[in-house]
Every structure is written in structure tokens, then in C-alpha cells.
Design an enzyme around this catalytic site. Structure first.
Site, short mmCIF file in Angstrom:
data_model
loop_
_atom_site.label_atom_id
_atom_site.label_comp_id
_atom_site.label_asym_id
_atom_site.label_seq_id
_atom_site.Cartn_x
_atom_site.Cartn_y
_atom_site.Cartn_z
N SER A 182 0.76 -1.30 0.05
CA SER A 182 -0.03 0.03 0.06
C SER A 182 0.78 1.30 -0.03
O SER A 182 0.37 2.45 -0.21
CB SER A 182 -0.92 -0.03 1.35
OG SER A 182 -0.32 -0.04 2.49
N LYS A 211 -6.19 3.93 8.75
CA LYS A 211 -5.34 4.88 8.18
C LYS A 211 -5.66 6.23 8.02
O LYS A 211 -4.79 7.10 8.39
CB LYS A 211 -5.18 4.48 6.71
CG LYS A 211 -4.22 2.97 6.55
CD LYS A 211 -4.28 2.41 5.13
CE LYS A 211 -3.15 1.30 5.03
NZ LYS A 211 -3.07 0.79 3.65
#
Length: 782
Positions: free
Chosen positions: A680, A723
Site C-alpha cells: 500500500s 489509516k
């Protein structure tokens, strides 16, 4: 170095015997060739060379390679003839000698060409020699006290020896050590090494002797105890008979009566009745009687037919969950749906719930609330670190200390056969040579199989279909696929700051007041102080650290009240620094400067979200990509993909052809002690590389997450809520998110993304356009 002088001497080969210099020994000679050798030596007044055979079964015919290299030159004395053609000879050891060759003479027996070898004494100074001499004599005294050298006359003689070399040889001869050990000492020429070898052997023999003495003592105590116990038991048996008290027969009758009361399934009843009958025929004092007694009592204690009536009122369950937990609306909704289907269908093979989320988010307490709402007994099994299959299935009852597995033990402890059992930390089970714990759990969590679960200790089927199992885990990816397939995963996500505030006000503060013995009038905390405590003193997905901080404040309040420093403590934002010290996560410490080659990424961890700094420098060198920061294989591949894509961009193609051959790209992720992996961070690394190459800064308040393809596509990622919370806590105002994750963002609460501009990107060119600060730029020169 002195030249070796060889001489030819008569030779006698010893089997399983080594003779040391400075020692004397009597030997009985019967072999014909050895008799010839002795007679010849005494007739010609010659010394004799004695050497040991490598194989104790050596015959009369042998060669040089069948003998050890080092032997002893001895003097033959006092030959005495005994019956049956046996001659007894006294040999006096003189010096070590090395054999060169062997010949057989029909008149004189075996003759050997040998050279005397001297002991190397240079390795020891006079002081060291005296120290070693004293040490050897001390060990000699220990050998005497431990029964290794038992001849008192020999020990007294050895104590008077003043030469270390002589003492070592004499002790080696006197001690009951093996032929190989004596030969090793004989062959060691360096006096220091020879002394240390002897000390090592003697210390080992002393330790063995001490262990043997201890074992003999224990055996003697055990035998005496067994004899005493036997006499006492026989006396007790007679006393019982005289008093008319019950024995094993009567105890067995009591077990049969309990069996009728328990009324287990027919298969269990037959098994237990058979074991009780066997128990009645055993002597009261036998070890098998004790094993059977423990087994029968354990099985009879299991709640075969005891159960509680499950509460089917869903409103009670909803109220209980709302009372015990703030937020978690989707989790509560899914649990209520699950309970509704379970009540309506009456199915016992419904999927097992597994609550997955970071530590401190309330997974264990949710399970406890469900048990309370359903009026079920609650049992918890901690699976963290469990690696033995027998922990789940139990041990065979024939083993000493055998017991049922944790599943059966937990149900027995609850007292009913339909409790709620929490399988805590199911992702942290492991396996070793004793079995695989997760494989043993497959049967437990399978509604089609667990109605006939067999515990190794019980040896009879146990019905687990009425048990409501709920599991918890921090990371579902570490749960083996077959086990994960048997459970329905419910994500318990990180808390927002607003949720943490309400949890602290509604649950943590009242709980800690009661725990620390404070009244509401003795401790008060302003809303601003609670927000500051959450924002500047904790950095977590759950509320455990927050609760510890609140507990610390309560403790300070308790101390102040008892010491009469104040009557009540009112915690304000300014007071926090005084009570807890400097803020570890102050917003003022965050660096939001626009910098070249530095981009903020977002990462998901087992304990919540976190920010990740990606740093890139361009250096003169031979080319290539250098990666540092403890990166995993997947992240390394993402970095390579990012570089490959950036090199295809028009701005980069304008650079000189040999630019990448003469410049090295160094990509670093700080906090090198922490392992990092995953795809990611792909767009983050690509933007950092691009920024460094074109020498243009990146927005310091920008964070991003997304996987990059070789063609520049931005691919979706997971853990988005954690996140985004990490980005908000870090003070970011703009976040790049993969366009395919837009549906995930739409499901989040508004307070999570409040104050942040969420920009959806599908191509790396959009990331570059929105991430690079609009200023003048200059390409890196050669």
C-alpha cells in the site's frame, strides 16, 4: 629442539590397560610371546616398552596401526612363576615413549623401535605450576570424600608428592577412569593441557558420584516410605474393618449413586459404570485406584444435563450492548442480527463469530455483554501461545497428571452445558512437534462435527452443539484458512477521538473512581482535559492506554487526599502537564514542511493505523536502487515497481541517457528497527522518487495510501479507517485514496474525515499533479 634417539626394546602389548610413568604394577603374563619378551628382557637386563592396543580384543597377530602411538618404557622386576604356566611380573614405569616400528622375533617375541618423549613444561611458570599442584590436591581430597579413590594409604602418599608431572601420572593410575581417558593423559605432552585434562575427568567423576549418591539416597527414602505406607495402610484397613467404615466397595456405591443423579447419555453411562466396577475391584492403596478415582470424579462433575434457559428478548440484548459499549453501531447491529436468526431458526450450527480488531477496542467485553444479555454462563479460554494439541483435546488418562482439555474444563467450570465460551486471541495459537492447536479447534468450531467431540481424557463423546463460541483476534490473516472458514469475521475498528471522549466520560472515569476508592466530589476532569489526554498523551486504536493514564491521575488524587495536600483534584488542560509530564504526542512536534523527496504514507498495523515517512535521496554513484528501513519482500518489490514507472514519465525521459547509470537512488523508511511490509505504500514511494529526481517539494500536509501497478494504475488497499484516523491524528489536511476505495470511505462516520480533503485517484499522474507543490523546478544535472 632435541633430536629424538631411537632404541629397540622388547615390547608387551596391553589389552584394556594403560601404564603411566612413575607408577608400578603387577601383571600376570600368560601369552607365549609376552613370556618370551619378559624372559629376554630380564636375561639381558633390558627395559621393556609397554603399549596399549586400540582394540581390547586384539589377537596375537597385529601391526603397528593396531597400537596407540604413545606407550611407556618400564623396568621388569621380581618375576614369579605361578601355577598353570602363569608368570607374575612387577613393572616400574620410567618415561613416555613414541613407537616407530614393530617386528616379531621368534626367539625374543615382539621388538619395538621407540624414542623417549619429554613432557613440555614451558607453558607453565613456577607460580602457575604451584597453583595447579594445589588445585590437583584439592580435587584429590574431593575424590576421596566422594568415594572415587578409596585407598587411604594411596591418597596420603599422593598428598606428599611435590612434582606436578609425577602427581598427575600417579592420580591417573590410581583413579577409576577408563582406558581411553588414561591413554589421553598419557599422550598429552604439554603439562598444562595434561593437568587440565585430568582435572576435567576428575570433576566429571565427582559430579557423577554426587548424582549417584543422591539417587541412591532418594531410592532408599522411597523404599522406606513405601514400606512405611504399606504397614500404615494395612493397619488402617484393619481399623476400618473393626470400626465398620466403608472401603473401595462403598466408595464405588457412592459413585454409582452420583451416576444416577447426573443421568448422562447412555454411552457415557455405560463407560462410567464399567470404570466404577473396575475401581471397586482394585486395592484402595494401588496407584491405578487413584487414577480411576480422579477420572470418575472428573467425568461426573461435567454438567451433562444442566443448562440455562437462553433469553430470546432481543431488546434486552440491545440494551445490554448499548449499556456496556459506546459506538460500534455496525458491530452491535451484526451481533443482534446473528442472535435474531439463532432465536428464530433454533439452529445450533450457526457460524461462529470472530471479533477482529486492534487491542483495546472492546472485543472481550463485547463477548461478556452478549453472555449477560442472553442469560448465559460465561467462560474464557486464552489461546495466546498455546501450541500443544492436548491443551484442546486433553491428555490420555493413563498419563501421570493427566487432565481434560481446556474446552471441557471451561464448560465444567461454568456448571452448564450451554454456556458462552470466549476463545480469546485465536490468531496467536501455534504448533510444534506435539501437534497443531488450530487443527484441533476445527472440530470444536464445526457445527456439523462438534456434537460428538471426543476429549482424550473423557474417552466419550461430548456434545458442544449447545455451546455458543465467540472468538477474538487482532489479525485475521494469521488464522489458518480452514479455521477462518468456520467463523464469521466481524471487524471491531479503531475508535475516533469523539468515541474515545464519550467512552472516557461514560465508562472509564466512573470505573476508575470506584477502583481507586474516590468519590465523584473528590476527582473531576474537564472535557478539555479529556480531549487533550486523548490527543497528546495516547496514540492507540483502543482505549487501554487512555484508561491507564486516567488511573494514574486517580492514583495521584488518592495520594494527595490522604496526605491532605488537597481535598479534591480538578484536572484541567494546564494541570495535565503538571500531573503527567510533557505530552509525548504534541501536535507542535509534527513537521509539515514541504520537502523534496519526503512523502507521508499511511500504514495499517495490528494495533491500528500509523503514518509512514518515505525519504529519497539522489546520490552520485554506479546506479541502482538502495532500500533501507527493514522492508519486507513485498514492499521492496513495490519500490522497484515505483522506480520503473517513474522512469517512463516524460519529465524523467528528458534527463541524460546515462543519468541512472551515474546516480544512485536511496529510499529509506525511518524507524529501521520496526519491520515493514505490504504493497500500500506504492504511490507514496513513486511520488517520493519523482520529487527527488525533479527536485520539487511535496505538500507537507499531504498523506496517501495505494498500491501502484507497473503502468501507473492506483490499486485499492485495506485498513482504510485506521489509516485515515492516523492521518487525522498526524494533522494531515489532504489524503490521496484509491478511487476503488471510495465505497469504503462512504461507510465511515463524518467525524473521521472531518477537516481532511479526501481525493480519489486512479492513476499515478493524478498523484503527481496533486502532490507536487506548484513552484519553479530544475532537473537534477549530471
Amino acid at each position: 629442539m632435541r633430536k629424538k634417539v631411537y632404541q629397540t626394546l622388547p615390547m608387551i602389548v596391553f589389552r584394556d590397560l594403560v601404564m603411566m610413568p612413575e607408577t608400578s604394577v603387577h601383571i600376570d603374563v600368560k601369552r607365549e610371546d609376552s613370556l618370551k619378551t619378559i624372559e629376554y628382557a630380564m636375561k639381558e637386563n633390558l627395559d621393556v616398552f609397554v603399549v596399549t592396543a586400540k582394540d581390547a580384543a586384539l589377537g596375537d597377530t597385529f601391526s603397528r596401526k593396531d597400537l596407540y602411538e604413545i606407550g611407556t618404557i618400564v623396568q621388569a622386576k621380581q618375576m614369579l612363576k605361578l601355577p598353570k604356566d602363569v608368570v607374575r611380573v612387577m613393572l616400574l614405569g620410567q618415561t613416555r615413549a613414541k613407537i616407530k616400528s614393530v617386528v616379531e622375533d621368534p626367539m625374543t617375541g615382539h621388538m619395538a623401535t621407540v624414542a623417549a618423549v619429554e613432557t613440555q613444561k614451558d607453558s607453565l611458570s613456577d607460580t602457575q605450576r604451584r597453583a595447579y599442584l594445589k588445585t590437583v590436591k584439592d580435587i584429590l581430597i574431593q575424590c576421596e570424600s566422594n568415594g572415587i579413590i578409596t585407598n587411604e594409604t594411596v591418597v596420603n602418599t599422593l598428598k606428599k608428592v611435590r612434582s606436578l608431572e609425577t602427581l598427575v601420572d600417579l592420580i591417573a593410575e590410581a583413579a577409576p577412569i577408563t582406558t581411553a581417558q588414561k591413554q589421553k593423559i598419557l599422550e598429552t605432552m604439554d603439562l598444562k593441557e595434561r593437568t587440565e585434562a585430568l582435572l576435567e575427568i576428575l570433576l566429571n567423576e565427582i559430579e557423577i558420584g554426587q548424582i549417584r549418591t543422591e539417587i541412591v539416597g532418594k531410592l532408599r527414602e522411597c523404599v522406606n516410605k513405601n514400606q512405611r505406607d504399606y504397614v500404615l495402610r494395612e493397619q488402617m484397613k484393619v481399623i476400618r474393618q473393626e470400626l465398620g467404615e466403608e472401603d473401595s466397595q462403598d466408595e464405588g456405591e457412592q459413585y454409582l449413586k452420583r451416576l444416577e443423579e447426573v443421568d448422562p447419555p447412555i454411552e457415557v453411562r455405560e463407560k462410567i459404570a464399567k470404570e466404577i466396577k473396575k475401581f471397586q475391584n482394585l486395592p484402595y492403596s494401588s496407584s491405578e485406584s487413584a487414577v480411576l478415582r480422579n477420572y470418575i470424579e472428573t467425568v461426573l462433575e461435567y454438567p451433562w444435563n444442566k443448562s440455562t434457559t437462553e433469553n430470546s428478548n432481543l431488546k434486552d440484548a440491545m440494551n445490554q450492548l448499548e449499556k456496556d459499549h459506546y459506538g460500534l453501531e455496525k458491530v452491535k447491529e451484526r451481533i443482534i442480527d446473528y442472535l435474531a436468526v439463532r432465536n428464530l431458526s433454533g439452529r445450533k450450527d450457526a457460524p461462529i463469530l470472530c471479533l477482529v480488531g486492534p487491542p483495546g477496542t472492546g472485543k472481550t467485553s463485547i463477548a461478556h455483554s452478549i453472555a449477560t444479555a442472553l442469560h448465559k454462563e460465561y467462560g474464557r479460554i486464552a489461546l495466546g501461545g498455546v501450541r500443544d494439541e492436548a491443551e484442546i483435546r486433553g491428555h490420555r488418562k493413563t498419563y501421570i497428571g493427566a487432565m481434560p482439555g481446556r474446552i471441557v474444563s471451561a464448560i465444567t467450570k461454568t456448571g452448564v452445558n450451554n454456556p458462552l465460551i470466549l476463545l480469546d486471541e485465536i490468531d496467536k495459537t501455534s504448533s510444534d512437534y506435539k501437534g497443531d492447536t488450530s487443527s484441533a479447534l476445527l472440530e470444536v468450531l464445526d457445527g456439523e462435527q462438534n456434537s460428538h467431540f471426543v476429549d482424550h481424557y473423557f474417552e466419550v463423546p461430548v456434545d458442544l452443539s449447545s455451546v455458543l463460541f465467540i472468538a477474538t483476534a487482532n489479525d485475521a490473516s494469521t488464522i489458518p484458512a480452514p479455521l477462518r472458514d468456520r467463523m464469521e469475521l466481524i471487524e471491531v475498528n479503531s475508535y475516533t477521538e469523539n468515541e474515545k471522549f464519550h467512552i472516557a466520560k461514560l465508562y472509564l472515569l466512573p470505573k476508575q473512581r470506584a477502583k481507586n476508592g474516590l468519590k465523584s466530589s473528590q476527582f473531576k476532569m474537564t472535557d478539555g482535559a479529556v480531549h487533550k489526554l486523548i490527543r497528546d498523551y495516547t496514540r492507540e486504536a483502543g482505549v487501554r492506554s487512555l484508561e491507564r493514564r486516567i488511573e494514574r491521575l486517580m492514583q495521584k488524587a488518592a495520594r494527595g487526599i490522604l496526605t491532605e495536600e488537597y481535598k479534591m483534584l480538578r484536572v484541567t488542560e494546564k494541570k495535565l502537564v503538571e500531573l503527567l509530564g510533557v505530552e509525548p504526542y504534541s501536535a507542535e512536534d509534527r513537521d509539515h514542511t514541504d520537502r523534496v523527496g519526503v512523502v507521508t504514507g499511511l500504514a495499517w498495523t495490528k494495533v491500528g493505523g500509523d503514518t509512514l515517512q518515505i525519504e529519497v535521496n539522489i546520490l552520485n554513484g554506479k546506479g541502482g536502487l538502495v532500500l533501507t528501513g527493514n522492508l519486507g519482500d513485498v514492499m521492496k518489490e513495490s519500490a522497484q515497481i515505483a522506480l520503473s514507472y517513474v522512469r517512463t514519465l516524460p519529465d524523467i525521459k528528458k534527463m541524460p541517457e546515462n543519468y541512472f547509470e551515474k546516480h544512485q537512488i536511496h529510499l529509506h523508511v525511518p524507524e529501521g528497527a520496526t519491520p515493514k511490509d505490504g504493497p500500500s505504500a506504492g504511490i507514496t514511494m513513486a511520488l517520493a522518487i519523482y520529487s527527488a529526481l525533479v527536485n520539487r517539494p511535496v505538500n507537507g500536509r499531504l498523506a496517501m495510501t495505494g498500491e501502484i501497478s507497473l503502468k501507473g494504475q492506483v490499486l485499492p488497499i485495506g485498513g482504510l479507517k485506521e489509516k485515515l484516523l492516523a492521518a487525522k491524528n498526524a494533522g494531515m489536511t489532504k489524503v490521496f485514496v484509491p478511487a476503488k476505495n471510495q465505497k469504503n470511505v462512504n461507510e465511515l462516520k463524518a467525524e473521521i474525515i472531518e477537516g481532511m480533503d479526501i481525493i480519489y485517484v486512479s492513476d499515478m499522474r493524478e498523484v503527481i499533479a496533486g502532490g507536487i507543490v506548484k513552484r519553479g523546478f530544475a532537473l537534477k544535472q549530471k
